[in-house]
Design a protein around this motif. Structure first.
Motif, PDB file in Angstrom:
ATOM      1  N   LEU A 183    -105.509  68.351   5.367  1.00 32.51           N
ATOM      2  CA  LEU A 183    -105.435  67.058   4.696  1.00 32.51           C
ATOM      3  C   LEU A 183    -103.997  66.852   4.239  1.00 32.51           C
ATOM      4  O   LEU A 183    -103.473  67.638   3.453  1.00 32.51           O
ATOM      5  CB  LEU A 183    -106.366  67.020   3.483  1.00 32.51           C
ATOM      6  N   TYR A 184    -103.347  65.821   4.746  1.00 30.94           N
ATOM      7  CA  TYR A 184    -101.942  65.627   4.391  1.00 30.94           C
ATOM      8  C   TYR A 184    -101.694  64.183   4.005  1.00 30.94           C
ATOM      9  O   TYR A 184    -102.367  63.263   4.473  1.00 30.94           O
ATOM     10  CB  TYR A 184    -101.013  66.049   5.533  1.00 30.94           C
ATOM     11  N   ALA A 185    -100.694  64.013   3.128  1.00 34.43           N
ATOM     12  CA  ALA A 185    -100.341  62.685   2.632  1.00 34.43           C
ATOM     13  C   ALA A 185     -98.950  62.333   3.118  1.00 34.43           C
ATOM     14  O   ALA A 185     -98.126  63.196   3.398  1.00 34.43           O
ATOM     15  CB  ALA A 185    -100.381  62.652   1.111  1.00 34.43           C
ATOM     16  N   THR A 186     -98.675  61.045   3.202  1.00 36.39           N
ATOM     17  CA  THR A 186     -97.337  60.579   3.556  1.00 36.39           C
ATOM     18  C   THR A 186     -96.529  60.338   2.291  1.00 36.39           C
ATOM     19  O   THR A 186     -97.059  60.241   1.189  1.00 36.39           O
ATOM     20  CB  THR A 186     -97.412  59.277   4.368  1.00 36.39           C
ATOM     21  N   GLU A 187     -95.232  60.248   2.448  1.00 39.47           N
ATOM     22  CA  GLU A 187     -94.304  59.989   1.355  1.00 39.47           C
ATOM     23  C   GLU A 187     -94.503  61.009   0.241  1.00 39.47           C
ATOM     24  O   GLU A 187     -94.590  62.209   0.510  1.00 39.47           O
ATOM     25  CB  GLU A 187     -94.456  58.545   0.844  1.00 39.47           C
TER      26      GLU A 187
END
Length: 681
Positions: free
Chosen positions: A603-607
């Motif tokens: 699970l990864y997020a941007t910015e």
């Protein structure tokens, strides 16, 4: 304010009150034959002496002994506040301004007076001095260019027992003093001679005395002689004179430094120096001035060629001025008048071959060797162009580590030239690692007619090429590791490395980057069958992970010529199932499919978002089944048994990895989770 600081402040105030309320002080000091002692102006060095003050120290030694006073340090108002050393009715020393450490005087008898007086204006720290006893010696003002003899008592017959002698040699206006030990002998190990340059000991001799010369550039030379109560020998014979400023110098490939006395402090008044330089018969002499600052009107540097042609310099001159002789001789002289001075000059002397150009050919092996700009670490010349031709064995490449680069950023350029490649240029203040693609390289350094600097220092070595073919790695349930070439030392520039991570049919590959630093435009790109799934540059967040869509991942590591760093280290293993999810606001249900043992969700997020994770539903996990939650490489939780609902985990790295390990025989049990974004503050 701390307790110690408070006490110090109170002490200073008490001293100030005592000093300022005392205009005239007389102190009697007794010294013994065995021990030395010190004294100073009141408050030294914390509190300046008082204005309009008068101090007198009356110093007494036992009968038959003499007194040596040595100033450790001192500063008074140069015009008006004076220290005087009085022996009987004679003033044997008068000092003001900055007192040179080591300044000494020896009494003729067993008493000595020291006085200090200040006027009503400016005050300074004052002075500190030490006292010792002596049995013989004297004060000698060195004013003659011709050598004068100085011997131990009784020479050439034996000296006496228990002698403690000091000869204080001093020059006017800090003139340098030369002492030549000529011949003699003392009882080995016990009776000895010591020679001091100011406070610094520069020689200690015992036993047979042979010809040696010593220079005291402080303008103060103290020769001491000590004997015990055992055997005696002949003693010593020596000679002293004003030291000649300058010397005869032979130029070679190794740079020699020439400078005015005390550089970069002020040179003395009424100074005359001369350096006679020579080189091998087939060579020329090159003299490069690095810094020059003299009294413009009256203190002159003169360069004299063998033809008697001269060049004269004075004042402030920019660094980089070069003079080259017409044959193998050159003379440099410097003269100052009786008032006004400056730092003087510093210059580099070396020999040059009149038939050679600035071209060097080097065979490059696996052992590093240095290359550098001419005169490094001193300044290079204007309008120069130098070339280094570097060649290694076949099937090798050349690595150049620029340890230091200091050039004029705009105009003095290092250029690296390689066949089939664009020229690479380097300038300014930097360091850099560059790697060739073949075994032949040219390095070219050129400067313009303006500002100069230190240049560059680099090491060159050959190495076998890295990443010449793709690397295939098979992943299984055991975690494996790989890293960039040369990790954790600097990776090579201008290379592309490819790793193919493969696993068995129906499985997936998980890669985790454990650590890494990439410089400039260097990057890592991870591909699976659907295309790129990750791109990394700069500092890699430990634990950054991806899982393949099918049974392989391809990792490309591409370095450029903009800099080098440690590179990266990564781990890999297989998985039964898993997916990469870019976090959005919509919740997502994660559920392991039927019959799968090991599942991974990335699970990864941007910015700069954080991943917010919570369990939606609690389920009973059988013995041996568990769920792990990772924030980067940090394990946040390992859950088994009855899972509590609404357990919340928030990432600090921008991604979470969820690992579910289940029992194949008891499939169908589902653990459901969701995730959402939580923006960083």
């Amino acid at each position: 304010m701390g307790f110690v600081a408070v006490l110090l402040t109170i002490a200073i105030q008490l001293i100030q009150n005592r000093v300022l309320s005392t205009s005239s002080v007389v102190l009697d000091l007794q010294i013994s034959a065995e021990n030395s002692s010190t004294f100073s102006t009141p408050g030294y060095p914390l509190v300046p002496y008082s204005n309009d003050a008068s101090y007198e120290w009356r110093i007494q030694a036992p009968d038959g002994l003499r007194i040596l006073i040595t100033f450790i340090a001192g500063r008074t108002e140069g015009c008006c506040d004076r220290v005087q050393v009085i022996d009987g009715g004679d003033i044997i020393g008068k000092f003001s301004g900055k007192i040179i450490p080591g300044t000494s005087r020896l009494s003729k008898g067993n008493s000595l007076h020291v006085t200090f007086s200040s006027d009503e204006a400016i005050s300074f720290a004052g002075f500190e001095a030490k006292l010792a006893t002596a049995t013989c010696g004297g004060n000698i003002e060195v004013v003659d260019d011709n050598a004068l003899e100085l011997t131990s008592d009784g020479w050439p017959n034996a000296y006496g027992n228990n002698e403690k002698c000091f000869w204080v040699l001093y020059g006017r206006e800090r003139k340098q003093i030369q002492l030549d030990l000529i011949e003699g002998s003392t009882e080995p190990d016990n009776d000895h001679i010591e020679i001091f340059n100011g406070l610094s000991i520069i020689a200690r001799r015992s036993g047979d005395i042979t010809m040696e010369s010593f220079i005291a550039d402080s303008g103060i030379l103290i020769l001491s002689f000590h004997s015990n109560d055992q055997e005696v020998e002949q003693g010593f014979r020596s000679a002293y004179k004003k030291a000649k400023c300058g010397f005869n110098a032979t130029a070679s490939d190794t740079p020699t430094i020439l400078s005015t006395p005390f550089y970069p402090s002020l040179y003395p008044d009424d100074l005359s120096c001369e350096w006679n330089m020579n080189a091998a018969a087939d060579k020329l002499i090159e003299l490069t001035f690095m810094e020059t600052d003299t009294e413009d009107c009256c203190d002159f540097i003169q360069i004299t060629y063998d033809s008697d042609e001269t060049r004269q310099l004075s004042g402030k001159i920019p660094a980089g001025l070069v003079f080259t002789s017409t044959n193998n001789n050159l003379r440099l002289s410097f003269n100052s008048d009786y008032r006004g001075s400056g730092p003087g000059f510093r210059a580099v002397l070396r020999e040059v071959d009149p038939t050679s150009s600035c071209v060097y050919s080097e065979f490059v092996g696996e052992t590093p060797k240095n290359i550098s700009s001419p005169l490094y670490p001193y300044i290079y010349h204007n309008n120069m162009s130098c070339q280094w031709i570097l060649q290694a064995n076949d099937q090798h490449i050349i690595r150049i580590d620029f340890l230091e680069v200091k050039t004029q950023d705009c105009c003095d350029i290092i250029r690296i030239r390689e066949s089939g490649q664009r020229d690479f240029t380097l300038s300014g203040d930097t360091s850099f690692v560059w790697t060739s693609k073949n075994n032949y390289v040219e390095v070219i350094f050129s400067s313009d007619s303006s500002v100069v600097n230190k240049g560059f220092l680099a090491t060159v070595q050959s190495e076998e090429p890295v990443c010449q073919s793709q690397i295939n790695i098979f992943a299984n349930s055991t975690t494996g590791y790989f890293s960039s070439p040369l990790y954790p030392t600097f990776y090579s520039s201008g290379v592309t490395c490819v790793w193919n991570l493969m696993t068995g049919w129906g499985k997936k590959v998980v890669i985790t980057f454990l650590e890494g630093i990439l410089q400039g435009n260097t990057y890592i790109r991870v591909y699976d069958r659907s295309g790129p799934v990750l791109r990394l540059s700069g500092t890699i967040i430990p634990g950054t992970s991806r899982i393949s869509t099918y049974d392989f991942l391809v990792i490309n590591f591409v370095t450029d010529h903009s800099g080098s760093a440690a590179g990266f280290r990564a781990s890999y293993h297989d998985a039964n199932y898993g997916q990469n999810y870019e976090v959005s606001k919509a919740p997502m249900i994660l559920s392991p499919p039927f019959g799968f043992l090991d599942c991974f969700w990335i699970l990864y997020a941007t910015e700069k978002n954080q991943v917010y994770f919570e369990s939606l539903q609690g389920n009973y996990l059988l013995s041996g089944d568990y769920v792990e939650i990772f924030d980067g490489t940090t394990l946040l939780a390992k859950m088994s048994g009855l899972t509590v609902t609404k357990v919340i985990f928030t990432s600090t790295t921008g991604f979470l990895k969820v690992h579910f390990h289940g029992n194949y025989l008891v499939s169908g049990i589902k653990v459901k989770y969701r995730y959402r974004l939580q923006r960083s503050k």
